[in-house]
Write a protein that holds these residues in place. Structure first.
Motif, PDB file in Angstrom:
ATOM      1  N   MET A 173       0.836  -1.205   0.000  1.00  0.00           N
ATOM      2  CA  MET A 173       0.000   0.000   0.000  1.00  0.00           C
ATOM      3  C   MET A 173       0.862   1.243   0.000  1.00  0.00           C
ATOM      4  N   LEU A 174       0.324   2.317  -0.582  1.00  0.00           N
ATOM      5  CA  LEU A 174       0.902   3.657  -0.512  1.00  0.00           C
ATOM      6  C   LEU A 174      -0.134   4.562   0.134  1.00  0.00           C
ATOM      7  N   VAL A 175       0.273   5.330   1.146  1.00  0.00           N
ATOM      8  CA  VAL A 175      -0.678   6.149   1.904  1.00  0.00           C
ATOM      9  C   VAL A 175      -0.083   7.526   2.163  1.00  0.00           C
ATOM     10  N   THR A 176      -0.920   8.444   2.642  1.00  0.00           N
ATOM     11  CA  THR A 176      -0.464   9.797   2.979  1.00  0.00           C
ATOM     12  C   THR A 176      -0.777  10.116   4.433  1.00  0.00           C
ATOM     13  N   GLU A 177       0.119  10.838   5.062  1.00  0.00           N
ATOM     14  CA  GLU A 177      -0.151  11.411   6.379  1.00  0.00           C
ATOM     15  C   GLU A 177      -0.787  12.785   6.197  1.00  0.00           C
ATOM     16  N   HIS A 178      -1.334  13.312   7.290  1.00  0.00           N
ATOM     17  CA  HIS A 178      -1.777  14.707   7.283  1.00  0.00           C
ATOM     18  C   HIS A 178      -0.543  15.618   7.244  1.00  0.00           C
ATOM     19  N   TRP A 179      -0.742  16.802   6.730  1.00  0.00           N
ATOM     20  CA  TRP A 179       0.366  17.754   6.638  1.00  0.00           C
ATOM     21  C   TRP A 179       0.908  18.122   8.019  1.00  0.00           C
ATOM     22  N   ASP A 180       0.015  18.299   8.982  1.00  0.00           N
ATOM     23  CA  ASP A 180       0.450  18.804  10.282  1.00  0.00           C
ATOM     24  C   ASP A 180       0.219  17.804  11.414  1.00  0.00           C
ATOM     25  N   ALA A 181       0.040  16.518  11.070  1.00  0.00           N
ATOM     26  CA  ALA A 181      -0.177  15.512  12.109  1.00  0.00           C
ATOM     27  C   ALA A 181       0.350  14.165  11.624  1.00  0.00           C
ATOM     28  N   ARG A 182       0.637  13.282  12.568  1.00  0.00           N
ATOM     29  CA  ARG A 182       1.256  12.004  12.258  1.00  0.00           C
ATOM     30  C   ARG A 182       0.281  11.008  11.633  1.00  0.00           C
ATOM     31  N   CYS A 183      -1.006  11.122  11.910  1.00  0.00           N
ATOM     32  CA  CYS A 183      -1.959  10.085  11.479  1.00  0.00           C
ATOM     33  C   CYS A 183      -2.215  10.152   9.980  1.00  0.00           C
ATOM     34  N   LEU A 184      -2.814   9.068   9.466  1.00  0.00           N
ATOM     35  CA  LEU A 184      -3.032   8.935   8.033  1.00  0.00           C
ATOM     36  C   LEU A 184      -4.279   9.687   7.577  1.00  0.00           C
ATOM     37  N   ASN A 185      -4.221  10.167   6.340  1.00  0.00           N
ATOM     38  CA  ASN A 185      -5.365  10.751   5.656  1.00  0.00           C
ATOM     39  C   ASN A 185      -5.730   9.804   4.519  1.00  0.00           C
ATOM     40  N   ASN A 186      -6.895   9.178   4.602  1.00  0.00           N
ATOM     41  CA  ASN A 186      -7.243   8.184   3.590  1.00  0.00           C
ATOM     42  C   ASN A 186      -7.982   8.779   2.395  1.00  0.00           C
ATOM     43  N   GLY A 187      -7.719  10.047   2.111  1.00  0.00           N
ATOM     44  CA  GLY A 187      -8.276  10.675   0.916  1.00  0.00           C
ATOM     45  C   GLY A 187      -7.548  10.268  -0.344  1.00  0.00           C
ATOM     46  N   LEU A 188      -6.391   9.638  -0.210  1.00  0.00           N
ATOM     47  CA  LEU A 188      -5.621   9.172  -1.358  1.00  0.00           C
ATOM     48  C   LEU A 188      -4.758   7.997  -0.920  1.00  0.00           C
ATOM     49  N   PHE A 189      -4.918   6.842  -1.586  1.00  0.00           N
ATOM     50  CA  PHE A 189      -4.052   5.700  -1.290  1.00  0.00           C
ATOM     51  C   PHE A 189      -4.056   4.716  -2.463  1.00  0.00           C
ATOM     52  N   TYR A 190      -2.985   3.965  -2.562  1.00  0.00           N
ATOM     53  CA  TYR A 190      -2.825   2.934  -3.590  1.00  0.00           C
ATOM     54  C   TYR A 190      -2.799   1.567  -2.912  1.00  0.00           C
ATOM     55  N   VAL A 191      -3.429   0.554  -3.537  1.00  0.00           N
ATOM     56  CA  VAL A 191      -3.459  -0.804  -3.014  1.00  0.00           C
ATOM     57  C   VAL A 191      -3.045  -1.781  -4.111  1.00  0.00           C
ATOM     58  N   ARG A 192      -2.055  -2.621  -3.815  1.00  0.00           N
ATOM     59  CA  ARG A 192      -1.655  -3.673  -4.746  1.00  0.00           C
ATOM     60  C   ARG A 192      -2.549  -4.885  -4.541  1.00  0.00           C
ATOM     61  N   ALA A 193      -3.060  -5.447  -5.617  1.00  0.00           N
ATOM     62  CA  ALA A 193      -3.980  -6.577  -5.525  1.00  0.00           C
ATOM     63  C   ALA A 193      -3.250  -7.832  -5.068  1.00  0.00           C
ATOM     64  N   SER A 194      -3.750  -8.444  -4.000  1.00  0.00           N
ATOM     65  CA  SER A 194      -3.237  -9.724  -3.513  1.00  0.00           C
ATOM     66  C   SER A 194      -4.267 -10.283  -2.547  1.00  0.00           C
ATOM     67  N   TYR A 195      -4.113 -11.536  -2.153  1.00  0.00           N
ATOM     68  CA  TYR A 195      -5.071 -12.090  -1.205  1.00  0.00           C
ATOM     69  C   TYR A 195      -4.946 -11.417   0.160  1.00  0.00           C
ATOM     70  N   ARG A 196      -3.739 -10.908   0.473  1.00  0.00           N
ATOM     71  CA  ARG A 196      -3.543 -10.228   1.757  1.00  0.00           C
ATOM     72  C   ARG A 196      -4.299  -8.896   1.796  1.00  0.00           C
ATOM     73  N   THR A 197      -4.199  -8.109   0.741  1.00  0.00           N
ATOM     74  CA  THR A 197      -4.920  -6.825   0.714  1.00  0.00           C
ATOM     75  C   THR A 197      -6.424  -7.058   0.596  1.00  0.00           C
ATOM     76  N   LEU A 198      -6.823  -8.117  -0.096  1.00  0.00           N
ATOM     77  CA  LEU A 198      -8.246  -8.451  -0.176  1.00  0.00           C
ATOM     78  C   LEU A 198      -8.786  -8.801   1.212  1.00  0.00           C
ATOM     79  N   THR A 199      -8.044  -9.605   1.958  1.00  0.00           N
ATOM     80  CA  THR A 199      -8.449  -9.942   3.332  1.00  0.00           C
ATOM     81  C   THR A 199      -8.502  -8.691   4.197  1.00  0.00           C
ATOM     82  N   PHE A 200      -7.506  -7.849   4.059  1.00  0.00           N
ATOM     83  CA  PHE A 200      -7.404  -6.613   4.830  1.00  0.00           C
ATOM     84  C   PHE A 200      -8.654  -5.751   4.640  1.00  0.00           C
ATOM     85  N   PHE A 201      -9.022  -5.476   3.402  1.00  0.00           N
ATOM     86  CA  PHE A 201     -10.139  -4.553   3.155  1.00  0.00           C
ATOM     87  C   PHE A 201     -11.503  -5.206   3.362  1.00  0.00           C
TER      88      PHE A 201
END
Length: 516
Positions: free
Chosen positions: A156-184
């Motif tokens: 996966m590729l993800v983004t953090e907030h500009w001014d905070a450590r946590c993730l912003n899920n407004g933009l992300f990339y997911v590689r197809a696999s059984y692991r990512t399928l299970t995850f989502f």
């Protein structure tokens, strides 16, 4: 506007989740409303798929399509609709996935409350919490073991907030696999059965990035992910650090997200010493930031006039002039202090602080304002202080009985003590009266005196119970009881008792025990 822009920059395939019939109809018009020569320069059905997505909450629908795509072995990128695509980000995704600078998560971490940090130094530097007694070691685990047959690269590729450590899920990339399928699939299930769980916090916790959440199942795979560059490539309305802002060396995407704060961290090099500043509780200087609401930004980037601008200026550089100016204006120095996320009520106190500081008002003492006194509490901690307790509701106070609670400011401890002593004198007076003593004896022995005498004795006994209740109200800092004692003590015990009975909402009781 969003569909046209995606086509202009060269996005090869786009699925639009349409949340109502109007959106679906409009999407279909955009896709199918071209013919002949015009079709070569506008999106068509071979580029864009409009899907009806009217069942369920937007947050649930946002993630519902991912398992479908992943099960079909299709890599997917989610991008929020409030995002302007300046350039095709595909090459940046491939580069970050295949040549990562750091693969996360780090399994051995440090925990503070429900937040995760790389180590004690990271916690201290990031959030200024340096006391070793406030954190402990934490290991990221899962009951789904890794297999050597699994894909070992970035998932996966993800983004953090500009001014905070946590993730912003407004933009992300997911590689197809059984692991990512299970995850989502698990993620989608947890969102469905935990409707009050914040989806963005849960997304972060599923990846074990910066926070923990009880809704994360132990069986979820721990995916390998990489942080995308929010400084130079994937900016937002809260800030970025790209000098070019737009053009070939500029940002790739611009998310309209910004925090509710009106200020940002100040920097001498960028803001100068004369900028209007406030100083937060943590000592950080903040200056007013450039802001725009979502309606203004959609008009700025996606209106018909904006589309004409970028449609006539080449494939990827035709950015609306107003939009380009705004992107340049929100460029800011990288924040030195990046605290924990405030997606929910955690940040309310900071927002209130900011409004007060901007209005040159005194900050609220949150510890005092939220202090609660119990039966075993210390009165000295709450009485005779300079704080305003108009919003404070102690346990057992008159607020519980529907009365008004006044401010405690300026009431000395001795006044409460004097009032209690006055009630003590009333109790002693009533207890020493022969009829009351006899009533107590009757209550204990069960003997039956004459009915007329018993009525009077019951009335005195009831008044003694009233005094005991009033003592409890005083101990619970009921201002109405205090004022009554102070006002009528000088007129003698009978008048004082009558007034206090009115405080309790009782009618006057005659000597024969009948209501007056």
């Amino acid at each position: 506007g969003f569909v046209h822009r995606a086509f202009v920059v060269g996005i090869s395939a786009l699925i639009i989740a349409c949340m109502d019939a109007i959106a679906l109809e409009r999407c279909m018009q955009v896709v199918q409303g071209t013919s002949g020569a015009a079709a070569s320069s506008k999106p068509g059905s071979d580029h864009v798929l409009c899907l009806s997505a009217t069942e369920g909450h937007v947050i649930f629908i946002k993630h519902a399509f991912l398992p479908v795509l992943l099960s079909a072995a299709v890599d997917a990128v989610w991008i929020d609709f409030d995002t302007f695509i300046l350039q095709d980000p595909s090459h940046a995704f491939i580069s970050a996935r295949d040549s990562p600078h750091e693969v996360l998560p780090q399994r051995s971490r440090v925990r503070f409350g429900s937040f995760l940090f790389y180590n004690a130094s990271d916690l201290c530097n990031l959030s200024k919490i340096c006391d070793p007694r406030q954190h402990w070691a934490f290991n990221v685990t899962t009951t789904t073991p890794d297999s050597p047959l699994d894909y070992q690269g970035v998932e996966m590729l993800v983004t953090e907030h500009w001014d905070a450590r946590c993730l912003n899920n407004g933009l992300f990339y997911v590689r197809a696999s059984y692991r990512t399928l299970t995850f989502f699939t698990l993620f989608l299930k947890q969102i469905y059965i935990n409707p009050y769980t914040d989806n963005q916090n849960l997304f972060d916790a599923f990846l074990s990035h910066s926070t923990l959440d009880a809704a994360v199942p132990d069986a979820r795979p721990v995916l390998r992910y990489v942080l995308l560059d929010v400084d130079q490539l994937f900016g937002c309305a809260e800030g970025h650090a790209n000098q070019a802002a737009s053009g070939e060396q500029g940002l790739l995407t611009f998310h309209f997200w910004a925090s509710d704060f009106r200020t940002r961290e100040a920097a001498e090099s960028a803001d100068g010493p004369d900028a209007s500043r406030i100083i937060a509780r943590n000592g950080v200087e903040r200056v007013e930031k450039v802001r725009a609401n979502k309606d203004e930004l959609f008009d700025m980037f996606f209106s018909e006039a904006a589309q004409k601008e970028y449609a006539t200026h080449g494939k990827s550089h035709g950015i609306p002039r107003a939009g380009a100016n705004f992107i340049a204006q929100v460029k800011a120095p990288k924040p030195n202090w990046r605290g924990m996320c405030s997606v929910t009520a955690v940040g309310v106190e900071d927002l209130v602080d900011e409004r007060l500081l901007q209005g040159q008002q005194q900050l609220i003492d949150w510890q005092a304002a939220t202090h609660v006194v119990t039966e075993g509490g210390s009165l000295e901690e709450t009485i005779g202080t300079t704080r305003d307790a108009s919003a404070w509701n102690p346990v057992g106070s008159s607020a519980a009985n529907g009365d008004n609670v006044s401010a405690l400011k300026g009431i000395a401890l001795e006044e409460w003590i004097d009032a209690l002593q006055a009630l003590g004198e009333l109790s002693e007076m009533l207890s020493k009266r022969p009829e009351v003593q006899l009533a107590l004896e009757v209550h204990q022995t069960g003997s039956e005196p004459r009915a007329s005498a018993l009525g009077a004795r019951q009335a005195r006994f009831a008044r003694l119970s009233v005094v005991q209740s009033l003592k409890h109200r005083l101990r619970s800092l009921d201002v109405g009881t205090l004022l009554t004692v102070r006002a009528f003590r000088q007129y003698g015990p009978e008048r004082l008792l009558k007034e206090l009975e009115e405080v309790m909402g009782l009618k006057e009781v005659n000597s024969d025990g009948a209501p007056g």
